[in-house]
Enzyme design. Sequence first.
Site, PDB file in Angstrom:
ATOM      1  N   LYS A 119       0.859  -1.185   0.000  1.00 36.80           N
ATOM      2  CA  LYS A 119       0.000   0.000   0.000  1.00 36.80           C
ATOM      3  C   LYS A 119       0.889   1.227   0.000  1.00 36.80           C
ATOM      4  O   LYS A 119       2.041   1.164   0.438  1.00 36.80           O
ATOM      5  CB  LYS A 119      -0.894   0.018   1.240  1.00 36.80           C
ATOM      6  CG  LYS A 119      -2.145   0.869   1.074  1.00 36.80           C
ATOM      7  CD  LYS A 119      -3.248   0.115   0.359  1.00 36.80           C
ATOM      8  CE  LYS A 119      -4.477   0.953   0.170  1.00 36.80           C
ATOM      9  NZ  LYS A 119      -5.623   0.152  -0.323  1.00 36.80           N
TER      10      LYS A 119
ATOM     11  N   GLY B 267     -20.226   7.103   2.545  1.00 34.95           N
ATOM     12  CA  GLY B 267     -19.140   7.331   1.571  1.00 34.95           C
ATOM     13  C   GLY B 267     -19.682   7.157   0.173  1.00 34.95           C
ATOM     14  O   GLY B 267     -20.370   6.170  -0.108  1.00 34.95           O
TER      15      GLY B 267
ATOM     16  N   GLY C  25     -17.707   7.852  -2.927  1.00 41.10           N
ATOM     17  CA  GLY C  25     -16.663   8.031  -3.925  1.00 41.10           C
ATOM     18  C   GLY C  25     -16.761   6.902  -4.931  1.00 41.10           C
ATOM     19  O   GLY C  25     -17.856   6.398  -5.225  1.00 41.10           O
ATOM     20  N   ASN C  26     -15.620   6.456  -5.409  1.00 40.78           N
ATOM     21  CA  ASN C  26     -15.614   5.367  -6.388  1.00 40.78           C
ATOM     22  C   ASN C  26     -16.403   4.173  -5.854  1.00 40.78           C
ATOM     23  O   ASN C  26     -17.301   3.652  -6.516  1.00 40.78           O
ATOM     24  CB  ASN C  26     -14.167   4.971  -6.713  1.00 40.78           C
ATOM     25  CG  ASN C  26     -14.128   3.699  -7.548  1.00 40.78           C
ATOM     26  OD1 ASN C  26     -14.431   2.616  -7.050  1.00 40.78           O
ATOM     27  ND2 ASN C  26     -13.800   3.814  -8.806  1.00 40.78           N
TER      28      ASN C  26
ATOM     29  N   GLY D 246     -18.396   3.692  -2.842  1.00 42.24           N
ATOM     30  CA  GLY D 246     -19.763   3.885  -2.353  1.00 42.24           C
ATOM     31  C   GLY D 246     -20.718   4.301  -3.455  1.00 42.24           C
ATOM     32  O   GLY D 246     -21.857   3.817  -3.521  1.00 42.24           O
TER      33      GLY D 246
HETATM   34  P1  NAD Z   1     -12.828   7.915  -2.912  1.00 40.00           P
HETATM   35  O1  NAD Z   1     -11.785   8.914  -2.660  1.00 40.00           O
HETATM   36  O2  NAD Z   1     -13.310   7.713  -4.306  1.00 40.00           O
HETATM   37  O3  NAD Z   1     -14.111   8.221  -2.000  1.00 40.00           O
HETATM   38  C1  NAD Z   1     -14.087   8.318  -0.601  1.00 40.00           C
HETATM   39  C2  NAD Z   1     -15.452   8.733  -0.131  1.00 40.00           C
HETATM   40  O4  NAD Z   1     -15.495   8.743   1.287  1.00 40.00           O
HETATM   41  C3  NAD Z   1     -15.855  10.136  -0.573  1.00 40.00           C
HETATM   42  O5  NAD Z   1     -17.228  10.142  -0.892  1.00 40.00           O
HETATM   43  C4  NAD Z   1     -15.619  10.983   0.686  1.00 40.00           C
HETATM   44  O6  NAD Z   1     -16.427  12.129   0.693  1.00 40.00           O
HETATM   45  C5  NAD Z   1     -16.022   9.986   1.735  1.00 40.00           C
HETATM   46  N1  NAD Z   1     -15.473  10.273   3.046  1.00 40.00           N
HETATM   47  C6  NAD Z   1     -14.225  10.677   3.370  1.00 40.00           C
HETATM   48  N2  NAD Z   1     -14.116  10.828   4.691  1.00 40.00           N
HETATM   49  C7  NAD Z   1     -15.309  10.494   5.216  1.00 40.00           C
HETATM   50  C8  NAD Z   1     -15.830  10.440   6.515  1.00 40.00           C
HETATM   51  N3  NAD Z   1     -15.090  10.772   7.569  1.00 40.00           N
HETATM   52  N4  NAD Z   1     -17.098  10.024   6.664  1.00 40.00           N
HETATM   53  C9  NAD Z   1     -17.853   9.698   5.595  1.00 40.00           C
HETATM   54  N5  NAD Z   1     -17.427   9.746   4.348  1.00 40.00           N
HETATM   55  C10 NAD Z   1     -16.177  10.142   4.159  1.00 40.00           C
HETATM   56  O7  NAD Z   1     -12.278   6.538  -2.307  1.00 40.00           O
HETATM   57  P2  NAD Z   1     -12.746   5.055  -2.659  1.00 40.00           P
HETATM   58  O8  NAD Z   1     -11.816   4.519  -3.664  1.00 40.00           O
HETATM   59  O9  NAD Z   1     -14.202   5.040  -2.888  1.00 40.00           O
HETATM   60  O10 NAD Z   1     -12.391   4.315  -1.295  1.00 40.00           O
HETATM   61  C11 NAD Z   1     -13.327   4.206  -0.210  1.00 40.00           C
HETATM   62  C12 NAD Z   1     -12.926   3.055   0.677  1.00 40.00           C
HETATM   63  O11 NAD Z   1     -12.907   1.846  -0.087  1.00 40.00           O
HETATM   64  C13 NAD Z   1     -11.536   3.155   1.304  1.00 40.00           C
HETATM   65  O12 NAD Z   1     -11.553   2.545   2.568  1.00 40.00           O
HETATM   66  C14 NAD Z   1     -10.676   2.345   0.358  1.00 40.00           C
HETATM   67  O13 NAD Z   1      -9.492   1.886   0.950  1.00 40.00           O
HETATM   68  C15 NAD Z   1     -11.642   1.228   0.046  1.00 40.00           C
HETATM   69  N6  NAD Z   1     -11.339   0.467  -1.178  1.00 40.00           N
HETATM   70  C16 NAD Z   1     -11.208   1.092  -2.368  1.00 40.00           C
HETATM   71  C17 NAD Z   1     -10.966   0.330  -3.511  1.00 40.00           C
HETATM   72  C18 NAD Z   1     -10.896   0.945  -4.879  1.00 40.00           C
HETATM   73  O14 NAD Z   1     -10.829   0.190  -5.848  1.00 40.00           O
HETATM   74  N7  NAD Z   1     -10.934   2.236  -5.036  1.00 40.00           N
HETATM   75  C19 NAD Z   1     -10.821  -1.055  -3.408  1.00 40.00           C
HETATM   76  C20 NAD Z   1     -10.964  -1.660  -2.161  1.00 40.00           C
HETATM   77  C21 NAD Z   1     -11.228  -0.882  -1.048  1.00 40.00           C
END
Ligand code: NAD
Length: 407
Positions: A102, A213, A215-216, A218
């Site tokens: 990571k 959440g 982002g990508n 959620g």
């Molecule tokens: P992202 O940056 O696209 O989105 C993150 C989201 O979380 C945003 O909507 C942001 O506004 C929200 N957020 C941030 N802080 C917050 C808080 N305190 N309370 C509520 N919402 C909050 O990131 P992502 O890629 O969607 O990643 C989200 C989670 O999923 C992370 O834990 C990441 O490690 C995990 N993840 C991501 C992937 C991937 O392919 N992108 C794969 C496996 C796991």
Amino acid sequence: MNPFENALKQLDRAAAVTQIHPDTLKRMREAEREVRISIPLKRDNGTLEIFEGYRVQHSSARGPYKGGIRFHSETNMDEVRALALWMSMKCAVADIPMGGGKGGITVDPKQLSKAELERLSRGWVQRLAPVLGPRVDVPAPDVNTNSEIIGWMADEYQKITGDKTNATFTGKPLGKGGSEGRVQATGMGGFYAFDALREQLGIKEGARISIQGMGNVGGNAAKIFNEHGYTVVAMSDSKSGIVHSKGLDVAAVLAYKEKNHTLEGFPGAKKVTNEGILELPADVLIPAALENQITASNAAHINAHTILELANGPTTPEADDVLFARGIHVIPDILANAGGVIVSTFEWEQNLKGEHWSEKEVLDKLKKIMETQSRTVYERAVKLKTDLRRAAFAIALERITAALPRT
Ligand code: NAD
């Protein structure tokens, strides 16, 4: 609540319910390599700022290190350590030929211009290029990083090393070596895992879902569950949350957020806080933001039947005990959100073989893995009379043990 301490506790808790070789446990407590870097960034106004960055290469027992890069103001070495350890477990649970790693930078990317963000992203690669590579370490996107940023990074890596495989970064844009299906892979994989276990867990189709959440992960999960007939009753981002007991129009919410950069004022919905969203009545709660959301202090107030962990590390070990005692199922992150790394691995494979697979091919392969491994984890949990997290860790640790080179 240090996420790395939680990750270590999870190792111990799995070892307490099944036989894990003590050498494996010892080795999993320490990353194989940790790199801390400083990245100089010339701001647009001419001043120089130094940012701190990281890459933790946790385990290469099963293949090249694999894991995302996070840009966040709270990111630090211990967080990256935890995320790297979870990646080793996740790749083993998914049974893909990858180890765990990571990376990150301590930065609030919202404070940077696009040009600054590009220079900083390229700066991370300039420092770390010597320890990356298609057979060594293959990073991907995570919180606040996306295909555009990964595209810059892949380009920088090629400029520095002359690498022709384009297989050192995954999550690249389509047309620049990216894979079909990567953008929605984590949400889609989460849905497949959930769907494979739905009946055993006693959840009806079309149930009510709350998602923290957007982002990508959620945002895509909301779309996917909605398209499959589920009612999304609540959604939130880092600053705002909304709830509607009869169900939100997910497409309208996502369009509203895109336009206004907030959920506040979304017509017809009530406001909910980020803590509040976790405690709403729902059949399925999906944490899809950050670590340490469900803890000893709120686990007793969770009002969901099942938690599908699409974020990494959203539930602490202490909360796990409360939830288990209350009969609330937790489909753990190292299984539930493995879709991202699985499709990343497909991208890596396509790049190495010079192929481009269709979206259908990618999603069919993803579905097969998620279904098989979800059932395997469930059966182990039943056999061990334990929760799904301990079962998933047990399986991962056994697979890693089988691959660890003798010392
Ligand atoms: P992202 O940056 O696209 O989105 C993150 C989201 O979380 C945003 O909507 C942001 O506004 C929200 N957020 C941030 N802080 C917050 C808080 N305190 N309370 C509520 N919402 C909050 O990131 P992502 O890629 O969607 O990643 C989200 C989670 O999923 C992370 O834990 C990441 O490690 C995990 N993840 C991501 C992937 C991937 O392919 N992108 C794969 C496996 C796991």
